[in-house]
Design an enzyme around this catalytic site. Structure first.
Site, PDB file in Angstrom:
ATOM      1  N   CYS A 130       0.761  -1.216   0.208  1.00  0.00           N
ATOM      2  CA  CYS A 130       0.021  -0.114  -0.038  1.00  0.00           C
ATOM      3  C   CYS A 130       0.763   1.303   0.005  1.00  0.00           C
ATOM      4  O   CYS A 130       0.702   2.180  -0.746  1.00  0.00           O
ATOM      5  CB  CYS A 130      -1.002   0.051   1.167  1.00  0.00           C
ATOM      6  SG  CYS A 130      -0.009  -0.262   2.877  1.00  0.00           S
ATOM      7  N   HIS A 243      -2.776   6.652   4.949  1.00  0.00           N
ATOM      8  CA  HIS A 243      -1.426   6.692   5.133  1.00  0.00           C
ATOM      9  C   HIS A 243      -0.916   8.150   4.786  1.00  0.00           C
ATOM     10  O   HIS A 243      -1.532   8.638   3.627  1.00  0.00           O
ATOM     11  CB  HIS A 243      -0.595   5.643   4.403  1.00  0.00           C
ATOM     12  CG  HIS A 243      -0.699   4.198   4.840  1.00  0.00           C
ATOM     13  ND1 HIS A 243      -1.428   3.956   5.987  1.00  0.00           N
ATOM     14  CD2 HIS A 243      -0.310   3.280   4.461  1.00  0.00           C
ATOM     15  CE1 HIS A 243      -1.588   2.478   6.158  1.00  0.00           C
ATOM     16  NE2 HIS A 243      -0.920   2.055   5.118  1.00  0.00           N
TER      17      HIS A 243
END
Ligand code: A2P
Length: 338
Positions: A130, A243
């Site tokens: 990711c 994130h």
């Protein structure tokens, strides 16, 4: 008449699996049958999809018969066990785990960067890590204009990266602390609420953790450029979803920040978010649920004439996982690679 594809989601009840379902519906994927696979624990339960109730099944050797595309997000060991069986059954798997990412026969794809790699698949395509996907989308447009020589990445990773149960754990721990009770870690190794810790992936021999080495090795494979020097420090922070990353790039020559901003403003999958007067830049809460990687704080590195700094936030479950996988599936359909 256009073709429809039979899809199986392996890990349909997880954080990424749930998002995969939402995206297939939202993006009008040309679906035939949809099979939801999870562990024995969930078998027999149902999930709503496009107004219908679909029953979750546990995985068996015949689960992949008649399936065209498997979207797998149940963890590395489950992928290792079942995807070769899916390949034998004639399905193409898009795997969200790290099990096959560095295998030479397995393309590792970010559709905005290396869609052409899909042509050499042999039944399994890997969805990158990711944090790596988010960084790749944001910096590849610059790399195309002037090759990046070195990357220094510092990440601020949300609980969602560790799955749905880790997200729940942060909420429970936060409530416990507010009630004056201890925060008990169960999924994550240490309390994350009101805390942070270096990424909990296993340590490797060089004192980097696996997550950091994924950023190094996967970025090189996706870019097809093994000369880029990359270092990363990955940190888990008490954010539920999305994130953030501080990225320092070094080029052979200066890269004008205004030129970088112009390039990124036109890049697929990127949205420049910058208001220097208000100190307003990408934040995880703004990136959550969004498809684009938000990029801002694009500035000259004052410590190096050829350095450029930027900051990004991206939804780890969406572009960092499920959206990227569905985009790969769309690519396979568009290029008739199934
Ligand atoms: P289940 O909900 O039945 O445990 P997350 O990454 O959010 O924790 O999700 C993990 C996903 O992988 C879930 O859908 C989970 O299903 C699934 N899963 C876990 N173990 C297995 C297994 N042995 N076989 C198939 N799916 C599994």
């Amino acid at each position: 008449m256009s073709k429809n594809y039979n899809v199986a989601i392996l890990g349909a009840t997880g954080a990424v699996g749930t998002e995969l379902l939402a995206l297939l519906e939202e993006r009008n994927f040309p679906l035939g049958n949809l099979k939801l696979l999870a562990s024995e624990r969930s078998a027999g339960q149902s999930i709503k999809f496009a107004g219908r109730e679909l029953i979750i099944e546990s995985v068996t050797k015949t689960s992949f018969d008649g399936v065209d595309i498997v979207l797998a997000s149940a963890g590395g060991s489950i992928s290792k066990k079942w995807l070769p069986i899916a390949t034998k059954a004639g399905a193409v798997s898009i795997d969200n785990s790290s099990a096959f990412r560095m295998h030479p026969d397995v393309p590792l794809i970010v559709p905005e960067v290396n869609p052409e790699s899909a042509h050499y698949h042999k039944g399994i395509i890997a969805n990158p890590n990711c944090t790596t996907i988010l960084m790749a989308v944001a910096i590849y447009p610059l790399h195309q204009v002037q090759p990046i020589q070195r990357i220094v990445a510092s990440t601020y990773q949300s609980a969602s990266g560790a799955g749905a149960r880790a997200m729940e754990e942060v909420k429970i721990q936060s409530q416990a602390i507010l009630n004056g009770e201890p925060a008990v870690p169960e999924i994550l190794p240490y309390p994350l609420a009101f805390n942070l810790f270096p990424h909990n992936s296993p340590m490797t021999d060089n004192a980097y953790c696996e997550e950091e080495m994924k950023m190094v090795n996967e970025t090189r494979k996706i870019f097809g450029d093994y000369d880029i020097r990359i270092t990363a420090t990955c940190v888990r922070v008490p954010v539920l979803r999305a994130h953030s990353e501080a990225i320092n790039l070094e080029f052979a020559h200066p890269f004008n920040p205004d030129r970088a901003r112009e390039i990124l403003a036109k890049a697929d999958g990127v949205k420049v978010v910058e208001d220097f007067s208000k100190n307003y830049f990408p934040m995880p809460i703004d990136a959550s649920g969004k498809d684009d990687v938000l990029v801002g704080r694009i500035r000259q590195d004052i410590s190096h004439p050829n350095g450029l700094e930027l900051w990004l936030c991206g939804d780890q479950i969406r572009k960092g996982a499920a959206l990227n996988a569905v985009q790969i599936a769309e690519l396979l359909v568009a290029k008739d690679l199934i």
